[in-house]
Enzyme design. Sequence first.
Site, short mmCIF file in Angstrom:
data_model
loop_
_atom_site.label_atom_id
_atom_site.label_comp_id
_atom_site.label_asym_id
_atom_site.label_seq_id
_atom_site.Cartn_x
_atom_site.Cartn_y
_atom_site.Cartn_z
N GLU A 93 -9.47 7.19 3.82
CA GLU A 93 -10.32 6.24 4.53
C GLU A 93 -9.46 5.03 4.86
OE1 GLU A 93 -9.84 6.17 1.35
OE2 GLU A 93 -9.56 4.02 0.97
N LYS A 110 0.81 -1.23 0.00
CA LYS A 110 0.00 0.00 0.00
C LYS A 110 0.84 1.27 0.00
CE LYS A 110 -4.48 -1.51 1.34
NZ LYS A 110 -4.30 -2.87 1.89
N SER A 141 1.93 -9.63 -0.94
CA SER A 141 1.57 -8.22 -0.82
C SER A 141 1.95 -7.59 0.51
CB SER A 141 0.06 -8.05 -1.06
OG SER A 141 -0.67 -8.90 -0.20
C1 LIG Z 1 -5.05 -3.99 1.65
C2 LIG Z 1 -4.28 -5.22 1.38
C3 LIG Z 1 -4.61 -6.10 0.34
C4 LIG Z 1 -5.84 -5.95 -0.51
O1 LIG Z 1 -5.92 -4.77 -1.22
P1 LIG Z 1 -5.68 -4.70 -2.79
O2 LIG Z 1 -6.01 -3.30 -3.12
O3 LIG Z 1 -6.57 -5.69 -3.44
O4 LIG Z 1 -4.25 -5.03 -3.03
C5 LIG Z 1 -3.79 -7.18 0.11
N1 LIG Z 1 -2.70 -7.42 0.85
C6 LIG Z 1 -2.34 -6.61 1.87
C7 LIG Z 1 -1.12 -6.94 2.64
C8 LIG Z 1 -3.12 -5.47 2.17
O5 LIG Z 1 -2.76 -4.68 3.18
#
Ligand SMILES: *Cc1c(COP(=O)(O)O)cnc(C)c1O
Length: 413
Positions: free
Chosen positions: A109, A87, A377
């Site tokens: 948000e 993010k 992610s």
């Molecule tokens: C917020 C988040 C997601 C999901 O959000 P996307 O916008 O679909 O990427 C996935 N993995 C992590 C670690 C997150 O914090």
Amino acid sequence: MKSKNGYFGQYGGAFVSQSLSPLLQEIESNFKAYIQDDDFKNELECIQKNFIGRPTPLLYAENLTKHLNGAKIYFKLECLTNTGAHKINNAVGQALLAKRMGKKRIIAETGAGQHGIATACICARLGLDCEIYMGRIDMERQRPNVFWMEMFGAKVIPVDKGTKTLTDAVDEAFRVWETRTEDTYYLIGSALGPAPYPDMVREFQSIIGKEVKSQFLEREHSLPDIIIACVGGGSNSIGVFAEFLNDSEVELIGVEAGGNGEHIGEHSLRMSGKDASVGCIQGYKSFFLHDGDSLLPTHSISAGLDYAGIGPQLAFLGETGRIKFTKAMDNEAINAIKLTAKCEGIVPALESSHAIAEAIRIAPTLDPAKRIVVNISGRGDKDIFITSKAIASEEWSEFLSEEINRINTQNAV
Ligand SMILES: *Cc1c(COP(=O)(O)O)cnc(C)c1O
């Protein structure tokens, strides 16, 4: 692939009040100009390298591959960025843009708090005022994240409307923005919302896929066969996929949260389930779990995938078949964390574990010559209250109650 006037096929658009329309146009024209500007690009690159910690590594998950005895698995480690998730890539890009536009106050948000943390983090670094809108219930559930946001100097503002969760936080952020537009920038956290946000968020997250491509080519001298990412709003997935959309030999798989059942309220399936349909909610047209105007309750063990909408570009690429959507259940995500921790010494976020679960499912069925890249992610430290409860419930409850005793004893002294 950019939108055409804010649309990806029939999805996207900018369904906002008349007072916000000129503001979105101002953001769009600034974004288009700065993204071509050498000075802006240099500043962005510098902060990506020295503050976020890019490029993130591409790791060959050798032990997991051996264990599964099939296709080779690689991990793109977004978990190693500052704040521990992808993010920050988007927060940094948009915050730099806002600063160039002369905006001094950033609002955002947040649901679980991950986007709030990323936004608060870069605002601290750039010296921008930061206000995070968060549903009252989410604030109570995610106390540690509120703690970190406040530590970064952000003001976390509870939202007491509606269900007191993410949906209401988004509505409130739009409402507040309308009342004060001159110095304020609304920093949206995923590849959704009204145009031009889906284009901007993809652009700032596409660094993930660009790095994967060059790292993979350098090492393997060809492109990966399959790329897998989890899908909440869609920012990490479109970020890793974007660079490969025209490489038709690369299969792209998005994994949604199957939750713990098939009924409404038990899952968050927009593309891989039967309950979602096209709607026009929170400023954009896409697939939603909804009944007319309001979003339906969703569930996932991972807060980041627990959402009723999906970015318009992903909806379009799902419709054309370029991206295949599937799901992983809560318990499959937990099993993926356990296996990844044991095999590779990495604790992935619960969200990312959904993508790993799909790799675990398909790798053994594939030829060992095939290569899969999984986007990790984020890291799993943030999930300790959930994972530990799922894996070692009794020991964890015991620890928590003893911890409260320790605190009370200390306070008594
Ligand atoms: C917020 C988040 C997601 C999901 O959000 P996307 O916008 O679909 O990427 C996935 N993995 C992590 C670690 C997150 O914090």
